[in-house]
Design a protein around this motif. Sequence first.
Motif, PDB file in Angstrom:
ATOM      1  N   MET A 118      20.230  40.084 -14.192  1.00 21.23           N
ATOM      2  CA  MET A 118      19.005  39.263 -14.278  1.00 21.23           C
ATOM      3  C   MET A 118      18.195  39.463 -13.000  1.00 21.23           C
ATOM      4  N   VAL A 119      16.872  39.670 -13.122  1.00 23.29           N
ATOM      5  CA  VAL A 119      15.996  39.935 -11.992  1.00 23.29           C
ATOM      6  C   VAL A 119      15.700  38.634 -11.265  1.00 23.29           C
ATOM      7  N   GLN A 120      15.837  38.647  -9.960  1.00 27.10           N
ATOM      8  CA  GLN A 120      15.549  37.462  -9.149  1.00 27.10           C
ATOM      9  C   GLN A 120      14.077  37.471  -8.767  1.00 27.10           C
ATOM     10  N   PRO A 121      13.358  36.351  -8.975  1.00 24.55           N
ATOM     11  CA  PRO A 121      11.899  36.336  -8.754  1.00 24.55           C
ATOM     12  C   PRO A 121      11.519  36.578  -7.308  1.00 24.55           C
ATOM     13  N   PHE A 122      12.339  36.130  -6.364  1.00 25.64           N
ATOM     14  CA  PHE A 122      11.931  36.224  -4.959  1.00 25.64           C
ATOM     15  C   PHE A 122      11.899  37.668  -4.469  1.00 25.64           C
ATOM     16  N   ILE A 136       8.268  39.021  -3.826  1.00 26.08           N
ATOM     17  CA  ILE A 136       7.473  38.560  -2.661  1.00 26.08           C
ATOM     18  C   ILE A 136       8.146  38.922  -1.355  1.00 26.08           C
ATOM     19  N   SER A 137       9.224  39.689  -1.437  1.00 16.93           N
ATOM     20  CA  SER A 137       9.922  40.107  -0.226  1.00 16.93           C
ATOM     21  C   SER A 137       9.073  41.127   0.523  1.00 16.93           C
ATOM     22  N   PRO A 138       9.029  41.068   1.870  1.00 15.11           N
ATOM     23  CA  PRO A 138       8.219  42.041   2.648  1.00 15.11           C
ATOM     24  C   PRO A 138       8.697  43.465   2.458  1.00 15.11           C
ATOM     25  N   VAL A 139       9.918  43.658   2.130  1.00 14.90           N
ATOM     26  CA  VAL A 139      10.459  45.016   2.016  1.00 14.90           C
ATOM     27  C   VAL A 139      10.581  45.447   0.555  1.00 14.90           C
ATOM     28  N   PHE A 140       9.841  44.751  -0.340  1.00 22.83           N
ATOM     29  CA  PHE A 140       9.931  45.094  -1.766  1.00 22.83           C
ATOM     30  C   PHE A 140       9.321  46.468  -2.006  1.00 22.83           C
ATOM     31  N   ASP A 141      10.062  47.322  -2.746  1.00 20.20           N
ATOM     32  CA  ASP A 141       9.620  48.669  -3.074  1.00 20.20           C
ATOM     33  C   ASP A 141       9.695  48.813  -4.592  1.00 20.20           C
ATOM     34  N   SER A 142       8.539  49.009  -5.186  1.00 22.08           N
ATOM     35  CA  SER A 142       8.490  49.049  -6.651  1.00 22.08           C
ATOM     36  C   SER A 142       9.269  50.219  -7.208  1.00 22.08           C
TER      37      SER A 142
END
Length: 694
Positions: free
Chosen positions: A1-5, A8-14
């Motif tokens: 399951m994908v966690q929503p936070f 919005i994480s600064p290190v999020f990489d699509s």
Amino acid sequence: MVQPFLFISPVFDSESFISDLRTFVPFDTLRSHLSSRNRELLDHINRDYADFANLSTKLVDIDATAGRMRAPLLELREEINEFRGSVEAARVARAIGLNQRCGAADAREVLESSLDAFRVVSKVEKLIQQQQDGASTTGTQSRLLERIAGELNRLKFHMTHAQNLPFTESLEKRIQSASVLFDASLRNCFIDGINNRDSKVLYNCLRAYAATDNTKNAEEIFRTTIVAPFIHKVIAHEAYAGTSGDELENDYRQIKHFFSKDCKMLLEISSTDKSGLHVFNFLANSILKEVLSAIQKVKPGVFSPGRPTEFLKNYKASLDFLAYLEGYCPSRSAVTKFRAEAICIEFMKQWNVGVYFSLRFQEIAGGLDSALTSASLVFIPDSDSDKRSSPVLMLGQSVTLLESLRSCWKEDILVFSAADNFLRLALQLLSRYCNWVSSAVDARKSNASLSPGCEWAVSATAEDFVYVIHDVNCVVSEVRGDYIGHISHYLSSCSSEVLDLVRKSMLQGVESLDNVLPLVKKTIIEVIVDKSVEELSQLKGIAATCMMSNKPVPIRHSPYVVGLLRPLKAFLEGDKARHYSTHETREELLLGTLTEMTRRYYELAAGRLSDARKTETYLQKSRQNAQKRAGAAASGVTDHNESGTEKMCMQLFLDLQEYGRNICALGLNPADIEPYCSLWKCVAPPDRQNTISV
């Protein structure tokens, strides 16, 4: 399951997110999901397009609005800074004022302490002058000195708070002069109180010493003026007169009498409960210190363990003296404090109990070792009953052992503080004696070089080993009975756990000695059997005689049978076996000897019979071959030779029956002896093999 936070994480990489998501969701599913999201976004924009288009018109003139808001904020900041500055100024001014106030208070306190010190010095000088000029009694002087001591204590307090001031430094000479006069007056008053046995004066003087924190001076005065003269008079007089040499018992007796007469009052006063005089320790720092000093100067030889008897006597006398001093302690805590004093520890260090035990160890263990290394047994005649210990022992080695064991716990040898060492020594003595017995037994079996003390075993008789068994039983009985009881009585002050451990260790020590008895009994059996086996050598003649063709069938037993059990019978009927061995031991030796003797009888007889049968078979075959070559001329000879084995069996059977009758005469049933049954089956006729009858 994908966690929503994660979005919005600064290190999020699509890309990484999609790459990880591919392991769970197929790519086509993701693509269809993206398409649906794009459609939803376009639907939202189209639905609220008017608001989206008017968003830019609402953000007009933002800078002007921000400028109008900045002015009051800057004004508020200036007001806050001004208020903060005024508050800081007030705080600094208040701190300065407080510091000045504290400084003034300290200066006032120093000034007051200086003035108080001046007034107290003047008062002390006045009181001292009053004490010296007046013709008052000793009691009045002691009360005045106690008052001066209180003032001096106050003066010490004021001088501590007014240090390094010119005014107070100018008072130091006056204070020192007053202190010297006070100490001299207090000393004289204290000595007068002791000599006159005035309890009130002593109370006042001791409280004066305690108030000025000068207890060491009081202890030293008592030691040098009262204790020392008498101690030196007693110890030095005894030493120079040579009446008692280096013994201390008489000296301590006189010292005790002196203290109980002339010093008891002071000791009781200083130990009075809730008097505040517990700070004094006259017992250690005055009495014991002077006693130790006098002994070290006049009688240093008392501390030497080179003369063990004198050393122990003086050591025990010293312990008794310490116990006498501890009797003046009002509580257990006071006793503990007395024992922890440096002079008390130093006094105990003078007595080297370790060296004393080493000398006693050499004396006791060396005496036993000398006895056990003797090349022969030392027999004690019946007439020398006074040389024996109780119970009656027959060997000098055993007497020495028992005397050595008892020496470990004699009053004139044992030191209670080294009781564990003496217990270990007693166990070592038992082990040494046990090793002596077992080594002697092994010496009869081994051809190697004999160890010292085992030479006697090579030529020892069965009666000698009877003495050994008798003495071992006596020692074991003594240790398990009276000896352990004596140790327990001596160590009665110890805990039950300690007494139980001591008892178990001693029982374990004699158990190893008790376990060596079967070896000694086996040796006795071997000695008797070795003598009896000499008679069995005649079996060789029986075989040769029975194989003779003209020898008739035997009808009586051989003469050697009578001598087989003669050594055993002589041993059992001898005085040593009857008097120094128990009935159970004799029965055990009887059965063991007969069993071993019969076993050898069986082996030798069976061997001879087997050899005879082999020889007869060989001769029979030879004769048969000769008959075939020479005809039937020798047939008669063959008949006679064939009966040789049967004649030998008959002779052995007759001998075995006589041997069985001799066994019965000794009180045993031959059928109970396994080798006898085996020999019976070997030589008895076929019709009598199942029934043993003699």
